[in-house]
Design a protein around this motif. Sequence first.
Motif, short mmCIF file in Angstrom:
data_model
loop_
_atom_site.label_atom_id
_atom_site.label_comp_id
_atom_site.label_asym_id
_atom_site.label_seq_id
_atom_site.Cartn_x
_atom_site.Cartn_y
_atom_site.Cartn_z
N UNK A 60 8.20 89.85 47.61
CA UNK A 60 8.59 90.01 48.67
C UNK A 60 8.03 89.04 49.73
N UNK A 61 7.08 88.59 49.44
CA UNK A 61 6.29 87.80 50.42
C UNK A 61 7.02 86.28 50.08
N UNK A 62 7.54 85.87 48.94
CA UNK A 62 8.44 84.73 48.87
C UNK A 62 9.55 84.94 49.82
N UNK A 63 10.16 86.01 49.64
CA UNK A 63 11.52 86.21 50.31
C UNK A 63 11.37 86.32 51.81
N UNK A 64 10.24 86.89 52.38
CA UNK A 64 9.90 86.83 53.85
C UNK A 64 9.71 85.52 54.25
N UNK A 65 9.08 84.66 53.52
CA UNK A 65 8.88 83.24 53.91
C UNK A 65 10.42 82.44 54.06
N UNK A 66 11.07 82.51 52.90
CA UNK A 66 12.40 81.97 52.90
C UNK A 66 13.32 82.31 54.01
N UNK A 67 13.26 83.55 54.33
CA UNK A 67 14.36 84.15 55.36
C UNK A 67 13.68 84.31 56.81
N UNK A 68 12.23 84.28 56.93
CA UNK A 68 11.30 84.45 58.05
C UNK A 68 11.77 85.77 58.54
N UNK A 69 11.65 86.67 57.39
CA UNK A 69 11.60 87.92 57.65
C UNK A 69 10.32 88.70 57.56
#
Length: 158
Positions: free
Chosen positions: A22-31
Amino acid sequence: MYDCILVPTDGSREVERALEYAFELARTHDATIRSLYVVNAAGYGGLPMETALDGVSDALRDEGRAAVDRVEELAPADVTVETKVLDGAPSQVIVEEADPAECDLIVMGTHGRGGIDRLLLGSVTERVVRRASVPVLTVQVDPDEVDDRSEEPRLAAE
């Protein structure tokens, strides 16, 4: 692609594996990460005294607050985390909280139970996968592998 990623937590160390994704996806998508703990006090409704139920409910809320606080502690500095502790049936609350107007993705851990264990115990993750109107990313969180995991997150199929 993702603005808000819902990450339900039960406060266990195993959930931290799902958080990595989740943290990696949040970083990638600025989520934004929305961490959710659901207090399921329904199973304690048969207690004889109302004050006993209040005490259990307070203890479960404290546990929930500690669980979402842990998510905030683990989050990288460049990831925004919002937290919620809500009451209800876990799968129902998770699905409602992930309404497309609120969150674009749910990231959940799954303990990988199969056969009779899944039949007897049910699976919150499975119910969420079947009912959610947004995509659900499930991450295998085997408690035996928590201390042995590599630095890089891997998909369960790898």
